[in-house]
Design a protein around this motif. Sequence first.
Motif: not given
Length: 471
Positions: A141, A144, A149, A189, A191-192, A195, A201, A216
């Motif tokens: 986390d 991503f 996170g 990562p 999570h996608g 989440s 994300l 990002n």
Amino acid sequence: MFFQHIYDKTLAQASYLVGCQKTGEAIVIDPKRDVDTYLDIAKQNGLRITHVTETHIHADFLSGARELSAITGAQMYLSDEGGEGWEYEFEHISLKHGNIIKVGNLTLEVLHTPGHTPESISFLLTDRPASLQPVMLFTGDFVFVGDIGRPDLLEKAAGIKGTQDAGALQMYKSIQMFAHLPDFVQVWPGHGAGSACGKALGAVPSSTVGYEKIRNWAFQYEKDETGFVNYLLADQPEPPKYFAMMKKLNKVNRPLLTSVPQPKKLSAAEVKEAMDKGMKLIDTRNKVDFAAGFVPDSLNIQGNNAFATWMGWFVNYEEPFMLVASEAQIEDLTRKLMRIGLDNIYGFISDVNELDVELAKVNLIDIEEFKSHIGQEGVQIIDLRGASEFKNGHVEGADNVFVGTLLNNLSKISREKQVIIHCQGGDRAAIAYSILVKNGFQNVKNYSAGMNEWISQGNPVQIEETEAAVC
């Protein structure tokens, strides 16, 4: 090298099985709790799971690391970087920044990447027979695709005061380290999209260091620590209620569940007796079928990808509960509940018509009737979406009560006025309707089509200004 990305779309959670095909050894990173998935993959590919690890103490799902270790005998490698209060309370091999995990001819270098949590680590993988350059980074986390996170969960979900600002500053330093990694390193990562561990994300499963530095948002604040912290903490989605319990259960020595339970099919008499004693009946049918006829006092939490998340909002970890679900669906639902530790399924019933009760119906309205209520003095319109969704565009005059916190905010709902509820597309409104009716509200109408229809037909919305903006 063998590599497989395992994705649980119900929690938008990723885990990984990486193996050395020459020696047959394999490591699993951030496993979910129904671990037969990894056992099957390993068997099919001639691998032995010899190592299990995690990127941090998870809040959004119950880790299967201990179950997997118990079944396979694999060693558990876990972070020892969090300091006092962040130690795992069961036997494991401790990891510090710079440590190396060897899996056959593969190496995983431990990088301490705090911010989301104090003990958060990432794993930099090198496939040594192929190259001495690293090839993959498993970020958990931390970073991503398109986001990073959130550092506010410990404070908002677990009640640990004063941690979000410190976490945001740690995250700022951690991404400086990330930016110095080779651009070609793949980023995988934890999570996608979907989440609650971040707010923006991406939907693709992986990225690269170089691409994240370009796209990002976090890397656009390279010399603006204050701007970075402000944006990171602004407009994060509401953390599900069960996150605090996950933090606890993933840290302590808890009972293990090494196979998928098989809930009992209940008789009508057993369901009635249990409901008479106050046990919850969760109707997992789709909202259309529920609206056409439901058992009074039951809750409609649909058995879709969001099922476990909403169950975590409205069912506590001590109480048994029952499900309305088909026999074909019950294993899938049980797995979803396992993944967040909701194991107290008393049983299930497949057909509500088997119960000797008069079924109730949802009072649904269309957009024209919804419009006729707007601005009326004796009407209260409740928008059940999250705060950031509400700020980004809502119907004039609507009150915002997030469905996840509805039980704690029933006093905000009028028992005298005509109440109209809606959300984005009807799923959250279905939950809310069943909650309100169960709690004695008799004047509720559900505009199920919600903001999706409202906006698609060109109707006006009010937008509230937010303080933070992407630079």
